[in-house]
Design a protein around this motif. Structure first.
Motif, PDB file in Angstrom:
ATOM      1  N   MET A 187       0.814  -1.203   0.000  1.00  0.00           N
ATOM      2  CA  MET A 187       0.000   0.000   0.000  1.00  0.00           C
ATOM      3  C   MET A 187       0.851   1.258   0.000  1.00  0.00           C
ATOM      4  O   MET A 187       0.382   2.352   0.269  1.00  0.00           O
ATOM      5  CB  MET A 187      -0.944   0.000   1.209  1.00  0.00           C
ATOM      6  N   THR A 188       2.135   1.091  -0.301  1.00  0.00           N
ATOM      7  CA  THR A 188       3.037   2.245  -0.324  1.00  0.00           C
ATOM      8  C   THR A 188       3.036   2.891  -1.695  1.00  0.00           C
ATOM      9  O   THR A 188       2.718   2.265  -2.705  1.00  0.00           O
ATOM     10  CB  THR A 188       4.460   1.813   0.038  1.00  0.00           C
ATOM     11  N   ASP A 189       3.400   4.168  -1.723  1.00  0.00           N
ATOM     12  CA  ASP A 189       3.532   4.874  -2.991  1.00  0.00           C
ATOM     13  C   ASP A 189       4.641   4.227  -3.813  1.00  0.00           C
ATOM     14  O   ASP A 189       5.544   3.575  -3.269  1.00  0.00           O
ATOM     15  CB  ASP A 189       3.868   6.340  -2.741  1.00  0.00           C
ATOM     16  N   GLY A 190       4.606   4.419  -5.137  1.00  0.00           N
ATOM     17  CA  GLY A 190       5.642   3.803  -5.951  1.00  0.00           C
ATOM     18  C   GLY A 190       5.499   4.151  -7.413  1.00  0.00           C
ATOM     19  O   GLY A 190       4.702   5.010  -7.807  1.00  0.00           O
ATOM     20  N   THR A 191       6.290   3.465  -8.243  1.00  0.00           N
ATOM     21  CA  THR A 191       6.244   3.619  -9.690  1.00  0.00           C
ATOM     22  C   THR A 191       6.124   2.240 -10.311  1.00  0.00           C
ATOM     23  O   THR A 191       6.826   1.299  -9.912  1.00  0.00           O
ATOM     24  CB  THR A 191       7.515   4.321 -10.211  1.00  0.00           C
ATOM     25  N   TRP A 192       5.247   2.129 -11.286  1.00  0.00           N
ATOM     26  CA  TRP A 192       4.989   0.862 -11.945  1.00  0.00           C
ATOM     27  C   TRP A 192       5.143   1.032 -13.455  1.00  0.00           C
ATOM     28  O   TRP A 192       5.050   2.147 -13.969  1.00  0.00           O
ATOM     29  CB  TRP A 192       3.570   0.381 -11.632  1.00  0.00           C
ATOM     30  N   ALA A 193       5.387  -0.083 -14.142  1.00  0.00           N
ATOM     31  CA  ALA A 193       5.535  -0.049 -15.606  1.00  0.00           C
ATOM     32  C   ALA A 193       4.791  -1.225 -16.216  1.00  0.00           C
ATOM     33  O   ALA A 193       4.725  -2.316 -15.630  1.00  0.00           O
ATOM     34  CB  ALA A 193       7.015  -0.102 -16.000  1.00  0.00           C
ATOM     35  N   ALA A 194       4.227  -1.004 -17.396  1.00  0.00           N
ATOM     36  CA  ALA A 194       3.594  -2.071 -18.167  1.00  0.00           C
ATOM     37  C   ALA A 194       3.926  -1.837 -19.639  1.00  0.00           C
ATOM     38  O   ALA A 194       3.843  -0.710 -20.118  1.00  0.00           O
ATOM     39  CB  ALA A 194       2.083  -2.092 -17.951  1.00  0.00           C
ATOM     40  N   PRO A 195       4.305  -2.887 -20.360  1.00  0.00           N
ATOM     41  CA  PRO A 195       4.811  -2.714 -21.725  1.00  0.00           C
ATOM     42  C   PRO A 195       3.731  -2.740 -22.806  1.00  0.00           C
ATOM     43  O   PRO A 195       2.632  -3.270 -22.627  1.00  0.00           O
ATOM     44  CB  PRO A 195       5.723  -3.932 -21.886  1.00  0.00           C
ATOM     45  N   GLY A 196       4.108  -2.185 -23.951  1.00  0.00           N
ATOM     46  CA  GLY A 196       3.385  -2.469 -25.177  1.00  0.00           C
ATOM     47  C   GLY A 196       3.761  -3.864 -25.643  1.00  0.00           C
ATOM     48  O   GLY A 196       4.564  -4.555 -25.006  1.00  0.00           O
ATOM     49  N   ARG A 197       3.196  -4.269 -26.746  1.00  0.00           N
ATOM     50  CA  ARG A 197       3.474  -5.623 -27.213  1.00  0.00           C
ATOM     51  C   ARG A 197       3.553  -5.692 -28.729  1.00  0.00           C
ATOM     52  O   ARG A 197       3.025  -4.843 -29.450  1.00  0.00           O
ATOM     53  CB  ARG A 197       2.428  -6.612 -26.708  1.00  0.00           C
ATOM     54  N   VAL A 198       4.228  -6.734 -29.197  1.00  0.00           N
ATOM     55  CA  VAL A 198       4.166  -7.147 -30.592  1.00  0.00           C
ATOM     56  C   VAL A 198       3.512  -8.515 -30.600  1.00  0.00           C
ATOM     57  O   VAL A 198       3.794  -9.349 -29.736  1.00  0.00           O
ATOM     58  CB  VAL A 198       5.582  -7.223 -31.208  1.00  0.00           C
ATOM     59  N   ASN A 199       2.637  -8.734 -31.547  1.00  0.00           N
ATOM     60  CA  ASN A 199       2.037 -10.057 -31.686  1.00  0.00           C
ATOM     61  C   ASN A 199       2.769 -10.794 -32.798  1.00  0.00           C
ATOM     62  O   ASN A 199       2.726 -10.389 -33.957  1.00  0.00           O
ATOM     63  CB  ASN A 199       0.545  -9.943 -32.011  1.00  0.00           C
ATOM     64  N   LEU A 200       3.466 -11.853 -32.429  1.00  0.00           N
ATOM     65  CA  LEU A 200       4.245 -12.605 -33.414  1.00  0.00           C
ATOM     66  C   LEU A 200       3.332 -13.275 -34.427  1.00  0.00           C
ATOM     67  O   LEU A 200       3.577 -13.230 -35.634  1.00  0.00           O
ATOM     68  CB  LEU A 200       5.117 -13.642 -32.690  1.00  0.00           C
ATOM     69  N   ILE A 201       2.261 -13.889 -33.955  1.00  0.00           N
ATOM     70  CA  ILE A 201       1.291 -14.556 -34.833  1.00  0.00           C
ATOM     71  C   ILE A 201       0.017 -14.773 -34.009  1.00  0.00           C
ATOM     72  O   ILE A 201       0.072 -14.875 -32.790  1.00  0.00           O
ATOM     73  CB  ILE A 201       1.852 -15.896 -35.384  1.00  0.00           C
ATOM     74  N   GLY A 202      -1.115 -14.820 -34.688  1.00  0.00           N
ATOM     75  CA  GLY A 202      -2.385 -15.020 -34.001  1.00  0.00           C
ATOM     76  C   GLY A 202      -3.171 -13.724 -33.944  1.00  0.00           C
ATOM     77  O   GLY A 202      -3.391 -13.169 -32.873  1.00  0.00           O
ATOM     78  N   GLU A 203      -3.644 -13.262 -35.115  1.00  0.00           N
ATOM     79  CA  GLU A 203      -4.290 -11.946 -35.182  1.00  0.00           C
ATOM     80  C   GLU A 203      -5.800 -12.079 -35.300  1.00  0.00           C
ATOM     81  O   GLU A 203      -6.304 -12.826 -36.143  1.00  0.00           O
ATOM     82  CB  GLU A 203      -3.737 -11.173 -36.380  1.00  0.00           C
ATOM     83  N   HIS A 204      -6.523 -11.377 -34.437  1.00  0.00           N
ATOM     84  CA  HIS A 204      -7.983 -11.371 -34.371  1.00  0.00           C
ATOM     85  C   HIS A 204      -8.549 -12.726 -33.935  1.00  0.00           C
ATOM     86  O   HIS A 204      -9.755 -12.966 -34.041  1.00  0.00           O
ATOM     87  CB  HIS A 204      -8.608 -10.936 -35.699  1.00  0.00           C
ATOM     88  N   THR A 205      -7.694 -13.592 -33.438  1.00  0.00           N
ATOM     89  CA  THR A 205      -8.157 -14.877 -32.905  1.00  0.00           C
ATOM     90  C   THR A 205      -8.594 -14.766 -31.451  1.00  0.00           C
ATOM     91  O   THR A 205      -9.305 -15.638 -30.961  1.00  0.00           O
ATOM     92  CB  THR A 205      -7.041 -15.929 -33.014  1.00  0.00           C
ATOM     93  N   ASP A 206      -8.179 -13.705 -30.755  1.00  0.00           N
ATOM     94  CA  ASP A 206      -8.445 -13.662 -29.312  1.00  0.00           C
ATOM     95  C   ASP A 206      -9.933 -13.546 -29.001  1.00  0.00           C
ATOM     96  O   ASP A 206     -10.433 -14.231 -28.104  1.00  0.00           O
ATOM     97  CB  ASP A 206      -7.634 -12.560 -28.619  1.00  0.00           C
ATOM     98  N   TYR A 207     -10.672 -12.720 -29.728  1.00  0.00           N
ATOM     99  CA  TYR A 207     -12.101 -12.623 -29.437  1.00  0.00           C
ATOM    100  C   TYR A 207     -12.890 -13.775 -30.065  1.00  0.00           C
ATOM    101  O   TYR A 207     -14.107 -13.854 -29.923  1.00  0.00           O
ATOM    102  CB  TYR A 207     -12.665 -11.254 -29.863  1.00  0.00           C
TER     103      TYR A 207
END
Length: 368
Positions: free
Chosen positions: A1-21
């Motif tokens: 519960m302490t203050d801080g800094t966080w990071a989350a990356p962008g991504r590249v999709n190697l293969i598998g496009e529009h299959t997720d939905y």
């Protein structure tokens, strides 16, 4: 519960496009480019948001008043995450979040998912929730679907939340079961380039939603919950039952794309990364012809790269602009990049931005 800094990356999709939905298979990996949130807990119920990428005063929102469609612009993404957390039963304290990001926007590299996931992780830690990556991803997807109004699948959020350095994520989007597959390109003398065409994709104009609806139409016509449920061996039979040529094309892309993911996994498991190149190019042709979401600039990247000797190339991301990926030998990076830049100039296109994609870690705390 302490203050801080966080990071989350962008991504590249190697293969598998529009299959997720379609509850299918995908293979993303995280980029070194991240959205970062410096966060501090507040004693009230106020969410105060600022962004280094957008000028203007910080956006101040009451956690008690968040409703879908009520927050315009970039702030809708972090606000939507707070809304999704509250809706899931997590009563939050207020927070000050200062956002900065070097994930290219509009390039098909999931800048919005990075923003959502870093917000989810920051709010989880600030409130002592300890949410696992799949929960962060699901809440972030819910924010984008129901608060922002973009009907995306969960690929981008799961990649940002759970990828590991040096690996590509083999993800089954039906149950979120996953495996980290080593992607040691350097060991085989390979590099994966990202070519940002600088053509801004236009998902919000309805084309993405149209493709999703077409897939749902195809699944309903074939009597299955999702196109994931059509085995590759039964594709010809399934297509013969679809009178609409557009729906046939959409179905063919999804079923063959799931099979392409499985083929790439098998090759990477066998230590034969170089051989995935033709599968990438095959995937681009399917996205261009069957799913119809490419554009002239993306097609030019792929054709030029392959003619210059690349092992394979394809568009990556939701389509209608954005970026392509190119698999090349390490000693061909300069020549391939030059060939693409020259081709763009000859066609009168803006100069593309090219950089090397290095599989990087997912969301994490990075400092106090």
């Amino acid at each position: 519960m302490t203050d801080g800094t966080w990071a989350a990356p962008g991504r590249v999709n190697l293969i598998g496009e529009h299959t997720d939905y379609n509850e299918g298979f995908v293979m993303p990996f995280a980029l070194p480019h991240t959205a970062r949130a410096k966060g501090a807990r507040r004693p009230d119920r106020l969410l105060r948001l600022s962004s280094a990428q957008f000028d203007g005063e910080p956006v101040e929102l009451s956690l008690d008043d968040l409703t879908p469609g009520s927050v315009p612009g970039w702030a809708a993404y972090p606000a939507g995450v707070a809304w999704a957390l509250e809706r899931a039963g997590h009563r939050l304290a207020g927070a000050d979040l200062a956002i900065d990001s070097d994930v290219p926007t509009g390039a098909g590299l999931s800048s919005s998912a990075a923003l959502e996931v870093v917000t989810a992780l920051a709010l989880s830690d600030l409130n002592g929730l300890g949410l696992p990556p799949e929960s962060l991803a699901r809440l972030s997807q819910q924010a984008e679907n129901d608060f922002v109004g973009m009907p995306c699948g969960i690929l981008d959020q799961m990649a940002s939340a759970s990828c590991e350095a040096g690996h590509v994520l083999f993800l089954d989007t039906r149950d979120l079961s996953r495996r980290q597959v080593p992607f040691a390109m350097a060991r085989e003398g390979l590099r994966l380039l990202v070519v940002d065409t600088r053509v801004k994709h236009s998902h919000a104009d309805g084309e993405y939603a149209t493709r999703r609806a077409e897939c749902e139409t195809g699944a309903a016509a074939l009597g299955v919950p999702f196109l994931r449920d059509i085995p590759f061996a039964e594709l010809s039979s399934a297509l013969s039952r679809l009178p609409d040529p557009t729906i046939r094309r959409r179905v063919r892309h999804i079923v063959t794309e799931n099979r392409r993911v499985e083929r790439v996994v098998d090759l990477l498991d066998a230590g034969r990364a170089r051989e995935i190149g033709p599968i990438l190019t095959e995937g681009h042709a399917s996205l261009r012809d069957d799913f119809e979401i490419s554009c002239p600039e993306l097609d030019l990247v792929v054709s030029t790269a392959v003619e210059a000797g690349a092992h394979g190339a394809r568009m990556t991301g939701g389509g209608f602009g954005g970026s392509a990926i190119v698999l090349v030998d390490e000693d061909a990076v300069e020549a391939t990049t030059k060939a693409i830049t020259t081709a763009f100039a000859a066609a009168g296109h803006a100069t593309p931005r090219t950089f090397e994609a290095v599989p990087s870690p997912g969301a994490r705390r990075v400092g106090a």
